[in-house]
Design a protein around this motif. Sequence first.
Motif, PDB file in Angstrom:
ATOM      1  N   LEU A   2     -67.805 -29.351  32.815  1.00 35.99           N
ATOM      2  CA  LEU A   2     -67.697 -30.171  31.605  1.00 35.99           C
ATOM      3  C   LEU A   2     -67.162 -31.563  31.924  1.00 35.99           C
ATOM      4  CD1 LEU A   2     -66.274 -27.616  29.014  1.00 35.99           C
ATOM      5  CD2 LEU A   2     -68.610 -28.514  29.155  1.00 35.99           C
ATOM      6  N   LEU A   3     -66.211 -31.635  32.814  1.00 32.32           N
ATOM      7  CA  LEU A   3     -65.660 -32.929  33.203  1.00 32.32           C
ATOM      8  C   LEU A   3     -66.739 -33.783  33.864  1.00 32.32           C
ATOM      9  CD1 LEU A   3     -63.256 -34.829  33.451  1.00 32.32           C
ATOM     10  CD2 LEU A   3     -62.659 -33.677  35.581  1.00 32.32           C
ATOM     11  N   PHE A   4     -67.544 -33.184  34.745  1.00 28.84           N
ATOM     12  CA  PHE A   4     -68.618 -33.913  35.409  1.00 28.84           C
ATOM     13  C   PHE A   4     -69.630 -34.426  34.396  1.00 28.84           C
ATOM     14  CE2 PHE A   4     -72.883 -33.994  37.199  1.00 28.84           C
ATOM     15  CZ  PHE A   4     -72.717 -34.956  38.182  1.00 28.84           C
ATOM     16  N   VAL A   5     -70.055 -33.572  33.471  1.00 27.85           N
ATOM     17  CA  VAL A   5     -71.027 -33.969  32.446  1.00 27.85           C
ATOM     18  C   VAL A   5     -70.458 -35.094  31.594  1.00 27.85           C
ATOM     19  CG1 VAL A   5     -72.222 -33.186  30.359  1.00 27.85           C
ATOM     20  CG2 VAL A   5     -72.230 -31.757  32.402  1.00 27.85           C
ATOM     21  N   ASN A   6     -69.203 -34.974  31.225  1.00 22.62           N
ATOM     22  CA  ASN A   6     -68.555 -36.005  30.420  1.00 22.62           C
ATOM     23  C   ASN A   6     -68.506 -37.331  31.169  1.00 22.62           C
ATOM     24  OD1 ASN A   6     -66.370 -37.578  29.123  1.00 22.62           O
ATOM     25  ND2 ASN A   6     -66.227 -35.752  27.841  1.00 22.62           N
ATOM     26  N   GLY A  35     -76.580 -38.935  24.429  1.00 22.52           N
ATOM     27  CA  GLY A  35     -75.289 -39.017  25.104  1.00 22.52           C
ATOM     28  C   GLY A  35     -74.117 -38.760  24.181  1.00 22.52           C
ATOM     29  N   ILE A  36     -74.180 -39.297  22.996  1.00 22.00           N
ATOM     30  CA  ILE A  36     -73.110 -39.065  22.018  1.00 22.00           C
ATOM     31  C   ILE A  36     -73.049 -37.589  21.653  1.00 22.00           C
ATOM     32  CG2 ILE A  36     -72.381 -39.527  19.635  1.00 22.00           C
ATOM     33  CD1 ILE A  36     -73.483 -42.417  20.082  1.00 22.00           C
ATOM     34  N   TRP A  37     -74.215 -36.976  21.461  1.00 23.52           N
ATOM     35  CA  TRP A  37     -74.252 -35.543  21.155  1.00 23.52           C
ATOM     36  C   TRP A  37     -73.657 -34.732  22.305  1.00 23.52           C
ATOM     37  CZ3 TRP A  37     -76.307 -31.313  23.521  1.00 23.52           C
ATOM     38  CH2 TRP A  37     -76.250 -30.131  22.802  1.00 23.52           C
ATOM     39  N   GLU A  43     -66.848 -31.693  24.247  1.00 24.67           N
ATOM     40  CA  GLU A  43     -65.510 -31.648  23.654  1.00 24.67           C
ATOM     41  C   GLU A  43     -65.319 -30.372  22.838  1.00 24.67           C
ATOM     42  OE1 GLU A  43     -61.616 -32.952  22.969  1.00 24.67           O
ATOM     43  OE2 GLU A  43     -63.118 -33.515  24.458  1.00 24.67           O
ATOM     44  N   GLU A  44     -66.334 -29.986  22.078  1.00 23.01           N
ATOM     45  CA  GLU A  44     -66.251 -28.742  21.304  1.00 23.01           C
ATOM     46  C   GLU A  44     -66.072 -27.538  22.220  1.00 23.01           C
ATOM     47  OE1 GLU A  44     -69.927 -28.853  19.179  1.00 23.01           O
ATOM     48  OE2 GLU A  44     -69.159 -30.187  17.632  1.00 23.01           O
ATOM     49  N   ILE A  45     -66.786 -27.513  23.330  1.00 20.55           N
ATOM     50  CA  ILE A  45     -66.667 -26.405  24.276  1.00 20.55           C
ATOM     51  C   ILE A  45     -65.279 -26.431  24.918  1.00 20.55           C
ATOM     52  CG2 ILE A  45     -67.519 -25.482  26.466  1.00 20.55           C
ATOM     53  CD1 ILE A  45     -70.344 -26.446  25.567  1.00 20.55           C
ATOM     54  N   ARG A  46     -64.830 -27.604  25.297  1.00 18.64           N
ATOM     55  CA  ARG A  46     -63.509 -27.727  25.918  1.00 18.64           C
ATOM     56  C   ARG A  46     -62.400 -27.262  24.980  1.00 18.64           C
ATOM     57  NH1 ARG A  46     -59.249 -30.532  26.093  1.00 18.64           N
ATOM     58  NH2 ARG A  46     -59.860 -32.050  24.543  1.00 18.64           N
ATOM     59  N   GLU A  47     -62.531 -27.593  23.688  1.00 20.50           N
ATOM     60  CA  GLU A  47     -61.523 -27.209  22.698  1.00 20.50           C
ATOM     61  C   GLU A  47     -61.621 -25.741  22.309  1.00 20.50           C
ATOM     62  OE1 GLU A  47     -62.278 -29.915  19.516  1.00 20.50           O
ATOM     63  OE2 GLU A  47     -60.955 -31.450  20.350  1.00 20.50           O
ATOM     64  N   ASP A  51     -68.863 -22.185  22.289  1.00 18.09           N
ATOM     65  CA  ASP A  51     -68.895 -21.572  23.622  1.00 18.09           C
ATOM     66  C   ASP A  51     -70.313 -21.418  24.170  1.00 18.09           C
ATOM     67  OD1 ASP A  51     -69.823 -19.557  22.013  1.00 18.09           O
ATOM     68  OD2 ASP A  51     -68.390 -18.055  22.689  1.00 18.09           O
ATOM     69  N   ASP A  52     -71.270 -22.065  23.542  1.00 24.70           N
ATOM     70  CA  ASP A  52     -72.671 -21.953  23.960  1.00 24.70           C
ATOM     71  C   ASP A  52     -73.067 -23.179  24.781  1.00 24.70           C
ATOM     72  OD1 ASP A  52     -75.333 -21.447  24.284  1.00 24.70           O
ATOM     73  OD2 ASP A  52     -75.832 -21.545  22.160  1.00 24.70           O
ATOM     74  N   PHE A  53     -73.322 -22.942  26.052  1.00 19.53           N
ATOM     75  CA  PHE A  53     -73.718 -24.011  26.970  1.00 19.53           C
ATOM     76  C   PHE A  53     -75.221 -24.239  27.001  1.00 19.53           C
ATOM     77  CE2 PHE A  53     -69.586 -22.893  28.522  1.00 19.53           C
ATOM     78  CZ  PHE A  53     -69.084 -24.003  29.151  1.00 19.53           C
TER      79      PHE A  53
END
Length: 67
Positions: A2-6, A35-37, A43-47, A51-53
């Motif tokens: 997630l950090l890499f994608v962000n 990109g905004i999406w 962020e939703e997954i991180r929080e 939980d759906d990737f």
Amino acid sequence: ALLFVNRLWTILLEDLSDSGNGLPDSLKARLISIGIWVLRRTEEIREGSEDDFSALIEISDAIRKGL
């Protein structure tokens, strides 16, 4: 991951919003929207509120194939 994608999309969004970017405006606008999406979704997954990737994977795969 997630950090890499962000980080990747943050860099891409900065480049897409730069006046020196030579892509057509319509393409830049669509990529900025994606990109905004992506940033919202990561962020939703991180929080933990999502939980759906699968959608992130599909978007990344489609863009990779388009390159």
